[in-house]
Design an enzyme around this catalytic site. Structure first.
Site, PDB file in Angstrom:
ATOM      1  N   VAL A 101       0.839  -1.192   0.000  1.00  0.00           N
ATOM      2  CA  VAL A 101       0.000   0.000   0.000  1.00  0.00           C
ATOM      3  C   VAL A 101       0.880   1.250   0.000  1.00  0.00           C
ATOM      4  O   VAL A 101       1.726   1.409   0.883  1.00  0.00           O
ATOM      5  CB  VAL A 101      -0.920   0.027   1.244  1.00  0.00           C
ATOM      6  CG1 VAL A 101      -1.894   1.197   1.161  1.00  0.00           C
ATOM      7  CG2 VAL A 101      -1.654  -1.286   1.406  1.00  0.00           C
ATOM      8  N   SER A 102       0.704   2.126  -0.988  1.00  0.00           N
ATOM      9  CA  SER A 102       1.418   3.398  -1.054  1.00  0.00           C
ATOM     10  C   SER A 102       2.932   3.166  -0.984  1.00  0.00           C
ATOM     11  O   SER A 102       3.495   2.503  -1.848  1.00  0.00           O
ATOM     12  CB  SER A 102       0.910   4.316   0.064  1.00  0.00           C
ATOM     13  OG  SER A 102       1.337   5.649  -0.138  1.00  0.00           O
TER      14      SER A 102
END
Length: 285
Positions: A101-102
């Site tokens: 994530v990210s």
């Protein structure tokens, strides 16, 4: 919420890592979560709770975050990928599926590239290829460059609508709830994470990622403009792109909608990797 997890603090040489495993009985490989910058593992629990209860899940705090120790010198993504492989060895896992994530999406890409035999499938959420990404708005990036939102929850709640977009723009209570779960590792750990990505890019070797890859993007993401996710989908040979009607943290705010998409992907039989044609970027489904 945390009662279904087994929390362990492990030591690898001089590095202490806080880990959490939700045991499962699924035939699928365990799902390893690489979290965003400055984000302790508690922040992804709403997403984990939306996944089937029989799916085994592994989460951890990267060095300098949450309950993991801050190293004297910073890691680069290659070093973090090796540390992650050693963590899996310690916990007695072989092959896993990986979701990043990210900031954690960069780590997930590095792991999939460096340890292809350990990563069966790859999920990339709200992330980019690194240094050559199309940046978000300067004001948003300036706020992201500082750990203040993790050190001062009230400030984090105040700026959440502007940096995360989507549901956070419409629900002030959500920003306060999110901020209340933050467990900061301190300024140095945050800066070490920024250093890990300084000058890093996966663009030259994305075509060598052969794992089936699911790419998830928010259509109102102030940090990672959608074109970056389209670039990943275009460059990774066996990738599919889904665009979610939300902001940067759709994995949390739209957990119950996103979890079935991820599970359908994990359940799919592997397809033969095919390079995308050079004529344009992959279309969203």
């Amino acid at each position: 919420m945390s009662q279904s997890f087994v929390f362990r603090t492990i030591i690898l040489d001089t590095q202490t890592l806080r880990t959490a495993v939700r045991p499962g009985s699924s035939h699928l490989p365990p799902l390893l979560i690489c979290n965003g910058i400055g984000a302790n593992l508690e922040l992804v629990l709403p997403f984990v709770n939306a996944l089937p209860a029989d799916l085994e899940v592994i989460a951890f705090d990267v060095p300098g975050v949450g309950g993991s120790s801050t190293p004297l010198l910073p890691y680069r993504f290659g070093g973090l990928a090796r540390l992650m492989a050693r963590m899996l060895d310690y916990l007695n896992y072989g092959q896993v599926n990986v979701i990043g994530v990210s900031w954690g999406g960069a780590l997930a890409q590095q792991f999939a590239h460096d340890f292809p035999e350990r990563c069966k499938k790859l999920v990339l959420a709200a992330t980019s290829a690194g240094a050559f990404m199309v940046p978000g708005k300067p004001k948003v990036l300036l706020r992201m460059a500082s750990p203040r939102r993790y050190l001062q929850p009230s400030y984090g709640a105040k700026i959440a609508p502007h940096i995360y977009g989507g549901t956070f723009r419409r629900d002030p209570e959500l920003a306060l709830e999110h901020a209340s779960k933050i467990r900061s590792g301190g300024k140095l750990g945050y800066y070490w994470q920024l250093f890990a990505g300084l000058g890093w890019t996966s663009l030259p070797w994305l075509h060598r990622i052969r794992q089936p890859t699911l790419i998830l993007a928010g259509d109102d993401d102030p940090i990672i403009p959608l074109v970056n996710m389209r670039l990943l989908a275009w460059r990774i040979p066996n990738a599919e792109l889904h665009v979610i009607d939300d902001g940067h943290l759709f994995l949390i705010t739209r957990a119950r909608a996103v979890a079935p998409i991820i599970m359908a992907f994990l359940e799919e039989e592997p397809k033969r990797a095919v390079m995308h044609p050079p004529g344009g970027l992959a279309r969203a489904s």
